[in-house]
Design a protein around this motif. Sequence first.
Motif, PDB file in Angstrom:
ATOM      1  N   SER A 705      -2.417  17.380 -29.116  1.00 45.51           N
ATOM      2  CA  SER A 705      -1.177  17.245 -28.644  1.00 45.51           C
ATOM      3  C   SER A 705       0.211  17.422 -30.008  1.00 45.51           C
ATOM      4  CB  SER A 705      -1.147  16.361 -27.838  1.00 45.51           C
ATOM      5  OG  SER A 705      -1.525  15.115 -28.770  1.00 45.51           O
ATOM      6  N   GLY A 706      -0.452  17.791 -31.381  1.00 44.98           N
ATOM      7  CA  GLY A 706       0.461  17.724 -32.104  1.00 44.98           C
ATOM      8  C   GLY A 706       0.581  16.147 -32.979  1.00 44.98           C
ATOM      9  N   CYS A 707       0.078  15.105 -32.246  1.00 44.80           N
ATOM     10  CA  CYS A 707       0.289  13.240 -32.793  1.00 44.80           C
ATOM     11  C   CYS A 707      -1.541  13.465 -33.801  1.00 44.80           C
ATOM     12  CB  CYS A 707      -0.217  12.128 -31.774  1.00 44.80           C
ATOM     13  SG  CYS A 707      -1.750  12.710 -30.834  1.00 44.80           S
ATOM     14  N   TRP A 708      -1.035  12.117 -34.491  1.00 45.52           N
ATOM     15  CA  TRP A 708      -2.427  11.485 -35.648  1.00 45.52           C
ATOM     16  C   TRP A 708      -2.722  10.510 -34.588  1.00 45.52           C
ATOM     17  CZ3 TRP A 708       0.910  15.532 -37.319  1.00 45.52           C
ATOM     18  CH2 TRP A 708       0.106  16.229 -38.624  1.00 45.52           C
ATOM     19  N   GLU A 709      -3.873  10.281 -34.774  1.00 43.67           N
ATOM     20  CA  GLU A 709      -4.925   8.254 -34.950  1.00 43.67           C
ATOM     21  C   GLU A 709      -4.535   7.940 -36.046  1.00 43.67           C
ATOM     22  OE1 GLU A 709      -8.125   9.265 -32.317  1.00 43.67           O
ATOM     23  OE2 GLU A 709      -7.555   9.737 -30.820  1.00 43.67           O
ATOM     24  N   LEU A 710      -4.206   6.531 -35.875  1.00 40.83           N
ATOM     25  CA  LEU A 710      -4.408   5.480 -36.651  1.00 40.83           C
ATOM     26  C   LEU A 710      -6.006   4.513 -36.607  1.00 40.83           C
ATOM     27  CD1 LEU A 710      -2.726   4.011 -39.061  1.00 40.83           C
ATOM     28  CD2 LEU A 710      -2.399   2.113 -36.839  1.00 40.83           C
ATOM     29  N   TRP A 738       3.579   5.323 -34.884  1.00 41.65           N
ATOM     30  CA  TRP A 738       3.056   5.600 -36.451  1.00 41.65           C
ATOM     31  C   TRP A 738       2.222   6.180 -37.476  1.00 41.65           C
ATOM     32  CZ3 TRP A 738       5.355   2.900 -40.977  1.00 41.65           C
ATOM     33  CH2 TRP A 738       4.469   1.886 -41.410  1.00 41.65           C
ATOM     34  N   ALA A 739       1.619   6.743 -36.570  1.00 41.61           N
ATOM     35  CA  ALA A 739       0.649   7.728 -37.602  1.00 41.61           C
ATOM     36  C   ALA A 739       0.972   8.694 -37.652  1.00 41.61           C
ATOM     37  CB  ALA A 739      -1.160   7.137 -36.782  1.00 41.61           C
ATOM     38  N   THR A 740       1.499   9.018 -36.516  1.00 39.19           N
ATOM     39  CA  THR A 740       2.087  10.879 -36.796  1.00 39.19           C
ATOM     40  C   THR A 740       3.411  10.760 -37.544  1.00 39.19           C
ATOM     41  OG1 THR A 740       1.788  10.555 -34.120  1.00 39.19           O
ATOM     42  CG2 THR A 740       3.205  12.379 -35.245  1.00 39.19           C
ATOM     43  N   ILE A 741       4.615   9.320 -37.322  1.00 42.40           N
ATOM     44  CA  ILE A 741       5.155   9.202 -38.890  1.00 42.40           C
ATOM     45  C   ILE A 741       4.946   9.342 -40.074  1.00 42.40           C
ATOM     46  CG2 ILE A 741       7.339   8.355 -39.725  1.00 42.40           C
ATOM     47  CD1 ILE A 741       7.541   7.144 -36.666  1.00 42.40           C
TER      48      ILE A 741
END
Length: 799
Positions: A705-710, A738-741
């Motif tokens: 989807s484009g995001c990252w997980e913390l 937060w992880a994605t930023i």
Amino acid sequence: MDCCGLLTAQKEPVPLKSVEVELQVRDHVATVVSTLNYENKEDKPVEAVFVFPLPGDAAVCHFSATIGQTQIVAEVKEKQQAREEYDDALSSGQQAFLLEESDQSPDIFSLSVGSLPPGESASIRLEYVTELAVQADDGLRFCLPAVLNPRYQPQGSEGASVQVTSVPASLVPYSLSFSARVSSPRPVSKVESNCSLDPLQYLNTEQTQATVKLAAGHKFDRDVEVLIYYKDAHQPTAVVEAGQASAKPGSLMGDPVVMVSLYPEFPQTVMSSLASCGEFVFLLDRSGSMDCPMNNSKRDQTRIGSARDTLLLLLKSLPMGCYFNIYSFGSGYEHIFPKSVEYSQKTMEEALKKVTDMKADLGGTEILKPLQHIHSQPCIPNQPRQVFVFTDGEVGNTKEVINLVKKNSGSHRCFSFGIGEGASSALINGLAKEGGGHAQFITGADRMQPKVMQSLRFALQPAVVDISVTWDLPKGISVTVLSPPITALFQGQRSLVYAQLSGQSSEAAEGCVTVKYSLAGHPSQNQLHFSLTPAQDTGLTVHRLAARTLIRSLEVEGSESRREQDEGVKKKVVELSVQSGVSSTFTAFIAVNKGDGETIQGPLVRRNVPTPRMMACAMPYGARRMYLSASPAMYTSGGGAGIFSKMKKLSGGPAKMSHRPLKRSAIAIASAECWDISPDLEESCSLEQPPRDSLLQLVSLQKASGCWELDPALAAALGKTSEEVENKKPSSVNQEVWATILALIWLHGFKMDAQEEWELLAMKAASWLRAQNAPCVTECVEAGNALLGCNVQKDALGL
């Protein structure tokens, strides 16, 4: 080695003494003059066969030989007639030379030098014209191959299996001199090379003309690659060249010919909106040669390793809502999914798991069958098919492969990547040209990833439709377009159009060409006014390339037509080839020295010339299965050399020699068994893989989807502990935001030099963040900068 007739360190005589190459570049096209000097130190006459590669769209336009004081200039004749004349000349004791193009691959030529008397020297001059390909950074690329990679001949296809043998570069017994002269309407800003060059010398104050030379002491142990850069590279240009005075007016060679180079500029607003649909099919070469390093450095990553990393970046950069599949091929082929699947976290993970395990262990290079399978799948509605082909290009049935892609070009685009030195330019350029896509070559110290991501950006660009080219010329002058219609236009990609100008006009000698197209629903046009007065002393480069373009179109038409039409096409090609003096599939250059009528005494001896070994992983002689040659011969590749011979495998008992004469049209195509190395046989090829690059480590953690997980893996990739990362998180923000930023700040703060590689996946991440409507984005960016020690602005992240 002795039973192959290979002459190496035993200091036996080798005829090739030196190679001189002069490159004359005029704007986007070049004339290349190679002089090969030979000497027969035998006490018997020698017959030699040299095989050498040329760029796929090159046109051979002159071939002559000087023996002692006698110069013989070759003529273009129908191929069978030329072969018969060559054989007749040899059997009557005369010297003869025959130059012909391979039936299988248009970028390979063989040159037979017949009856070089004992103690005699021969100088062979070969001239060809070629277009120069535009690179991602606007440089024009010229490549002089140092070696012809063995081509893999598919099972059951025509043509003898031929081996090309290599030796260490230190033993190459001939010298190379190389010089280039560049002229253009625009100033030459710089010339670069992978080899040492003497400083660029400008010939005029406008800096529109310059010369450059290869530094002394070059070993010719690698391809010589030259990149030429002009100021204002994107300006469209037109070059008008006068016809040949001796040719008939109204004929292609008698009339002026214009070459227009087009660079359409697309509006930034359209370029920033990337498509979110498409079916992406990745086709990866897993033949044995893909286990070789990307370049000559032993510590370097292997070709297959680089391709795996590239597939990771591609899979992370695909848009949600598209479809994809991954094929890999060698002697056979495999696919990850039975048919293309929708892109999601689950399918992406499944594909990446399989990609991680991919090795160069599938044998030969059978590219036709997987392509046939891809094209036999029904297309998915509203998901245009985009095929990405990665290969080191050792293929024998080039024309068949290109014709298949051309036949299916209505339903897909094809993007091709030639990996490593020696990849077939005919195959790589042909796939992209006929498939309406874009070609890239990855050689030397090039990284594969930026070039491939540029092509993915092209694939995601809105398609340009309704392309038309119209001409506005004074009364009395008519135009015949010689190039096939333009089927694809991309931002930053050049198209060359050739046209013949006929008739006379009393009016102002100016013409105008207009290119119209529709982009994302918006009609657009580019116009270029040009003088019809031909430039002075331009030679015939443009005419010959125009003839070559027309010949290529006719050859493709011939291969698709019925047999009775075939003869008509062949006749047209032979006429055009003879008239323009340009090589084709159906013609050959023949030169016979009728001389003083003295016959050459003694039986002919064939000799082998060694070729530099290119790769650290070339097979050690002890490990190579032994082959015997019935009639070894010589080979050179614009200076490189090897063996051109019919092979019979030695299996246990005494050698069985083939007594069938070697067909002269069978051109250096290696047997898969000899060249695509099985892992158990070739341990010296497996390189230690370098530790995983920190960029790829971060990228591998991104979700579809484009995001990252913390999680701890992300913290480690950012160079922080889990506690540090969690403690700095603003309380009102969820973990994924937060992880994605943080990931985006790290990319912009530490990896700007590799922005081309991660730009698309960062755009996907930013678009995911915008969709979350998360509060306190500004606060997050400030906290992230403080944690990572960066100073990245929110706007730069696309938020």
